[in-house]
Scaffold this active site. Structure first.
Site, short mmCIF file in Angstrom:
data_model
loop_
_atom_site.label_atom_id
_atom_site.label_comp_id
_atom_site.label_asym_id
_atom_site.label_seq_id
_atom_site.Cartn_x
_atom_site.Cartn_y
_atom_site.Cartn_z
N HIS A 271 -7.47 1.05 -6.29
CA HIS A 271 -7.63 0.13 -5.15
C HIS A 271 -8.21 -1.18 -5.71
CE1 HIS A 271 -7.78 -1.28 -1.18
NE2 HIS A 271 -8.67 -0.47 -0.63
N ASP B 258 -17.45 6.59 -1.56
CA ASP B 258 -16.19 6.47 -0.82
C ASP B 258 -16.02 7.78 -0.07
OD1 ASP B 258 -13.64 5.69 0.06
OD2 ASP B 258 -12.65 6.36 -1.79
N CYS C 283 -16.42 1.08 0.64
CA CYS C 283 -15.22 0.29 0.97
C CYS C 283 -14.83 0.41 2.43
CB CYS C 283 -14.06 0.67 0.05
SG CYS C 283 -13.45 2.35 0.30
N ARG D 81 0.87 -1.19 0.00
CA ARG D 81 0.00 0.00 0.00
C ARG D 81 0.90 1.22 0.00
NH1 ARG D 81 -5.31 1.38 3.58
NH2 ARG D 81 -6.10 -0.03 1.97
N GLN E 220 -9.83 -4.02 -3.47
CA GLN E 220 -11.16 -3.67 -2.97
C GLN E 220 -12.22 -3.99 -4.01
OE1 GLN E 220 -12.07 -2.13 0.16
NE2 GLN E 220 -14.06 -2.84 -0.60
N ARG F 293 -13.14 -9.06 1.34
CA ARG F 293 -11.73 -8.71 1.11
C ARG F 293 -10.86 -9.95 1.36
NH1 ARG F 293 -9.99 -3.47 1.57
NH2 ARG F 293 -8.06 -4.33 0.73
N1 NVA Z 1 -10.13 6.73 -1.19
C1 NVA Z 1 -9.77 6.23 0.12
C2 NVA Z 1 -9.93 4.75 0.18
C3 NVA Z 1 -9.69 4.15 1.54
C4 NVA Z 1 -9.82 2.65 1.57
C5 NVA Z 1 -8.35 6.63 0.44
O1 NVA Z 1 -7.47 6.52 -0.43
O2 NVA Z 1 -8.09 7.05 1.57
N1 CP Z 2 -11.27 -0.43 2.49
C1 CP Z 2 -10.00 -0.41 2.92
O1 CP Z 2 -9.04 -0.60 2.14
O2 CP Z 2 -9.87 -0.23 4.26
P1 CP Z 2 -8.52 0.01 5.07
O3 CP Z 2 -7.98 1.35 4.64
O4 CP Z 2 -8.91 -0.05 6.50
O5 CP Z 2 -7.54 -1.07 4.69
#
Ligand code: NVA
Ligand code: CP
Length: 320
Positions: free
Chosen positions: A132, A228, A268, A105, A135, A296
């Site tokens: 993502h 989101d 998500c 990540r 997801q 997931r």
């Molecule tokens: N768009 C959000 C998704 C979190 C799972 C972010 O990047 O923070």
């Molecule tokens: N949806 C998701 O990726 O959650 P986290 O940021 O908690 O991993």
């Protein structure tokens, strides 16, 4: 050839369906495949690196790797030399000799590309600024469980259409043959390059793409409604402005009244009730967010099994 999963379109429509079939099989039988155990790949450890925080991704990968007979090595932000003392390519060349898969990540998509270019073991995007894709595998699995199919369904995403989730909904949705509509304010619509990529994939699958600033147009008779956070990780300084900017794109009961009566709602998570989604919707009967979160685990296990097999590192599972 090593297969990586950096962006949703790294899987064709047929490959995406194979992964989803495997995910269904693993949901029924948690221990069905053990690619990381004993005689599997020969390397039990899977590196899972987080440059941004996480709850679901961290826990689902850790649990999933254990279920697959592996040992997760979770590396938090600033805990390795990666990114400050050592290049991505040098890090990849070290890790590929010791681990079976690299899950990361991070911020820049280009970092994932550099990691993959230097790794003989699969690299998985566990969220970047741009996409993502893990997801979306869980989301598609959840939709298929409720609707029985994916191709031909209409999926509407409201809110920040310039973020990683919007991009992945577009690319993964059309890969599955869905009609993907995204609606958000001017200045927060998807990059034209992403729209072009989605339109090209839609040509192959029978899906379609709609980009609009009109939430009502996007919502009309939708089978799936998704949203989101309006404030993604790294955008915290813009919080107040963003909470104002996206106000007309909230998924609330008025929005849901415009979708199909049996529409399901995805998010998500983490969710901010009263902003991108109202409490009555996310906690109501059309919400499938807890199954989506559980999936997931199953979807990522399936992805890891599939990538290991298609990279020639283990045998091919029966569903693939
Ligand atoms: N768009 C959000 C998704 C979190 C799972 C972010 O990047 O923070
Ligand atoms: N949806 C998701 O990726 O959650 P986290 O940021 O908690 O991993």
């Amino acid at each position: 050839m090593t297969r990586h999963f950096l962006v949703d379109t790294d899987l064709t429509q047929a490959e995406q369906a194979e992964v989803l079939d495997l995910a269904d099989a693993l949901k029924k039988d948690r221990w069905k495949y053990q690619p990381y155990a004993g005689e599997g790949s020969g390397r039990q450890t899977v590196a899972v690196i987080f440059d941004k925080t996480s709850t679901r991704t961290r826990i689902s990968f850790a649990a999933g790797i254990s279920d697959l007979g592996g040992v997760p090595l979770i590396i938090g932000a600033g805990e390795s030399q990666l990114g400050h003392k050592e290049s991505i390519s040098d890090t990849a060349k070290v890790m590929e000799r010791m681990v079976s898969t690299i899950v990361w990540r991070t911020y820049a998509q280009s970092g994932l590309e550099e990691m993959a270019a230097n790794s003989s073991v699969p690299v998985i995007n566990a969220l970047s600024d741009d996409y993502h894709p893990c997801q979306l595998l869980a989301d598609l699995m959840t939709i298929r469980e409720h609707k029985g199919t994916l191709a031909g369904l209409t999926l509407t995403y409201l809110g920040d259409c310039a973020n990683n989730m919007a991009n992945s909904y577009l690319l993964a949705g059309v890969t599955a043959g869905m009609h993907v509509r995204v609606a958000g304010p001017v200045g927060y619509l998807p990059d034209p390059a992403i729209v072009d990529a989605a339109a090209a994939r839609a040509e192959e699958t029978g899906g379609s793409v709609m980009i609009t600033t009109d939430a009502a147009e996007a919502l009309a008779s939708a089978d799936v409604v998704a949203t989101d956070t309006w404030v993604s990780m790294g955008q915290e300084d813009e919080k107040a402005a963003r909470q104002e900017l996206f106000r007309d794109y909230a998924v609330d009961s008025a929005a849901m009244a415009q979708a199909a009566q049996d529409a399901v709602v995805l998010h998500c998570l983490p969710a901010y009730r009263g902003y991108e989604i109202s409490a009555d919707v996310i906690d109501g009967p059309q919400s499938v967010v807890w199954e989506e979160a559980e999936n997931r685990l199953h979807a990522q296990k399936a992805l890891m099994v599939w990538l290991m097999a298609r990279s020639g590192l283990t045998g091919i599972p029966e569903e693939a």
